[in-house]
Design an enzyme around this catalytic site. Structure first.
Site, PDB file in Angstrom:
ATOM      1  N   HIS A   7     -16.185  33.822  32.900  1.00 24.35           N
ATOM      2  CA  HIS A   7     -15.016  33.737  33.789  1.00 24.35           C
ATOM      3  C   HIS A   7     -14.472  32.314  33.830  1.00 24.35           C
ATOM      4  O   HIS A   7     -15.188  31.340  33.634  1.00 24.35           O
ATOM      5  CB  HIS A   7     -15.298  34.298  35.188  1.00 24.35           C
ATOM      6  CG  HIS A   7     -16.145  33.470  36.108  1.00 24.35           C
ATOM      7  ND1 HIS A   7     -17.108  34.025  36.919  1.00 24.35           N
ATOM      8  CD2 HIS A   7     -16.168  32.149  36.384  1.00 24.35           C
ATOM      9  CE1 HIS A   7     -17.671  33.068  37.649  1.00 24.35           C
ATOM     10  NE2 HIS A   7     -17.127  31.922  37.332  1.00 24.35           N
TER      11      HIS A   7
ATOM     12  N   GLU B 211     -12.674  37.359  36.704  1.00 24.03           N
ATOM     13  CA  GLU B 211     -13.913  38.007  36.286  1.00 24.03           C
ATOM     14  C   GLU B 211     -13.686  38.953  35.106  1.00 24.03           C
ATOM     15  O   GLU B 211     -12.566  39.424  34.897  1.00 24.03           O
ATOM     16  CB  GLU B 211     -14.478  38.805  37.475  1.00 24.03           C
ATOM     17  CG  GLU B 211     -14.909  37.945  38.651  1.00 24.03           C
ATOM     18  CD  GLU B 211     -16.295  37.321  38.475  1.00 24.03           C
ATOM     19  OE1 GLU B 211     -16.665  36.947  37.336  1.00 24.03           O
ATOM     20  OE2 GLU B 211     -16.992  37.177  39.483  1.00 24.03           O
TER      21      GLU B 211
ATOM     22  N   ASP C  33      -9.348  27.884  42.569  1.00 23.38           N
ATOM     23  CA  ASP C  33      -9.801  29.029  43.363  1.00 23.38           C
ATOM     24  C   ASP C  33     -10.460  28.590  44.663  1.00 23.38           C
ATOM     25  O   ASP C  33     -10.733  27.420  44.879  1.00 23.38           O
ATOM     26  CB  ASP C  33     -10.757  29.908  42.538  1.00 23.38           C
ATOM     27  CG  ASP C  33     -11.849  29.100  41.842  1.00 23.38           C
ATOM     28  OD1 ASP C  33     -12.046  27.931  42.191  1.00 23.38           O
ATOM     29  OD2 ASP C  33     -12.493  29.659  40.941  1.00 23.38           O
TER      30      ASP C  33
ATOM     31  N   ASN D 274     -20.681  34.492  32.732  1.00 13.82           N
ATOM     32  CA  ASN D 274     -20.098  35.716  32.167  1.00 13.82           C
ATOM     33  C   ASN D 274     -18.717  35.459  31.536  1.00 13.82           C
ATOM     34  O   ASN D 274     -17.965  36.387  31.286  1.00 13.82           O
ATOM     35  CB  ASN D 274     -19.998  36.811  33.247  1.00 13.82           C
ATOM     36  CG  ASN D 274     -19.078  36.409  34.397  1.00 13.82           C
ATOM     37  OD1 ASN D 274     -18.402  35.376  34.323  1.00 13.82           O
ATOM     38  ND2 ASN D 274     -19.025  37.223  35.436  1.00 13.82           N
TER      39      ASN D 274
HETATM   40  C1  GLP Z   1     -17.626  29.252  39.883  1.00 17.13           C
HETATM   41  C2  GLP Z   1     -16.178  28.763  39.830  1.00 17.13           C
HETATM   42  C3  GLP Z   1     -15.740  28.446  38.429  1.00 17.13           C
HETATM   43  C4  GLP Z   1     -16.802  27.645  37.721  1.00 17.13           C
HETATM   44  C5  GLP Z   1     -18.060  28.477  37.582  1.00 17.13           C
HETATM   45  C6  GLP Z   1     -19.183  27.766  36.872  1.00 17.13           C
HETATM   46  O1  GLP Z   1     -17.791  30.611  40.025  1.00 17.13           O
HETATM   47  N1  GLP Z   1     -15.250  29.675  40.411  1.00 17.13           N
HETATM   48  O2  GLP Z   1     -14.491  27.766  38.469  1.00 17.13           O
HETATM   49  O3  GLP Z   1     -16.354  27.260  36.444  1.00 17.13           O
HETATM   50  O4  GLP Z   1     -18.496  28.868  38.852  1.00 17.13           O
HETATM   51  O5  GLP Z   1     -19.908  26.946  37.754  1.00 17.13           O
HETATM   52  P1  GLP Z   1     -20.916  25.853  37.293  1.00 17.13           P
HETATM   53  O6  GLP Z   1     -20.107  24.761  36.700  1.00 17.13           O
HETATM   54  O7  GLP Z   1     -21.609  25.419  38.560  1.00 17.13           O
HETATM   55  O8  GLP Z   1     -21.842  26.481  36.327  1.00 17.13           O
END
Ligand code: GLP
Length: 263
Positions: A154, A159, A83, A152
């Site tokens: 995702h 989402e 993404d 959440n």
């Molecule tokens: C973002 C990314 C995800 C990632 C998530 C968790 O929103 N789009 O791909 O897995 O956050 O992030 P973190 O690993 O910093 O908790």
């Protein structure tokens, strides 16, 4: 658990998600890196799906170490990231392109032309998404997809909602994600309100999936993903249907699990 320990967890069912719990973030990262490096080494022309976020940072630095030690070669690896914010300038230090260059691509012997991140300034996002899907398909799909997980549930930027969206698409970010991601920006106002993200189909069609998660904030999402109903309200729950998924967790992220126990 001691810091270097890795325990296998099981819910007693066959063909379930493989779960490992590590005694430290370092051990978690090393375990994930050994799976990814092992898969690349078996198949030099490899299509690797990548994630951003803080969770895979240790994995990426371990992969760079293994690369420097000559234990994994990125010369034949093609990458596709999950993404990107939209709109965002790839040169912005909050873009996922910038993150990947800094934390992985600049540190291994990968050909930059083989690294792909959705273009955050594409004039036509529909065209950009369709092109991304067509390219991945033309390469025969993703061999291994690395995932983190949002608080959440995702995955990528898919989402919670009424549907699982299959292909790469534009997403309006939820307030909870904007809030969670604002820690990396100066303020929540600076977080882009939208993103482009691979869909659940891109992830489910990957031949292998490795998800990393650490910290207590992930405990409920991990429980919902592994032990909850399969529902688009926890997008990661669909991974229960994938034939080859490994979750690598620390003890905090695993702390709400009830059905999965150390074996
Ligand atoms: C973002 C990314 C995800 C990632 C998530 C968790 O929103 N789009 O791909 O897995 O956050 O992030 P973190 O690993 O910093 O908790």
């Amino acid at each position: 658990m001691n810091a270097n320990e890795i325990k296998a967890y099981s819910n007693g069912k066959k063909n379930g998600v493989k779960v490992f719990v590590a005694g430290s973030y370092e051990a978690l990262s090393k375990k994930a890196a050994s799976i990814v490096a092992g898969a690349i080494s078996k198949q030099p022309e490899f299509v690797l799906g990548l994630a951003t976020g803080t969770s895979p940072l240790g994995l990426y630095s371990e992969l760079a170490n293994l690369n420097h030690e000559g234990r994994v070669d990125f010369a034949g690896v093609t990458t596709y990231n999950l993404d990107e914010y939209y709109p965002i300038d790839p040169a912005n230090d909050q873009s996922y392109r910038y993150f990947m260059n800094k934390n992985l691509f600049n540190n291994v012997n990968i050909d930059m032309d083989k690294t792909h991140v959705l273009y955050g300034q594409a004039p036509d996002w529909k065209e950009e998404c369709a092109k991304y899907d067509a390219e991945i398909e033309a390469l025969g799909g993703i061999d291994l997809q690395v995932l983190g997980i949002g608080n959440n549930g995702h995955i990528g930027f898919n989402e919670p909602g009424n549907d699982f969206i299959w292909e790469t698409h534009r997403v309006e970010l939820t307030e909870s994600t904007i809030e969670a991601n604002s820690r990396l920006f100066n303020s929540a106002d600076e977080v882009p309100r939208a993103a482009l993200s691979m869909g659940i189909g891109n992830i489910m069609c990957a031949k292998q999936v490795v998800l990393v998660a650490n910290g207590p904030k992930k405990a409920e999402a991990i429980k919902a993903a592994l032990e909850g109903q399969i529902t688009p309200w926890c997008q990661a729950s669909i991974l229960q249907l994938h034939p080859d998924v490994t979750f690598i967790l620390d003890e905090d992220a695993a702390s709400a699990l009830e059905e999965y126990k150390a074996i």
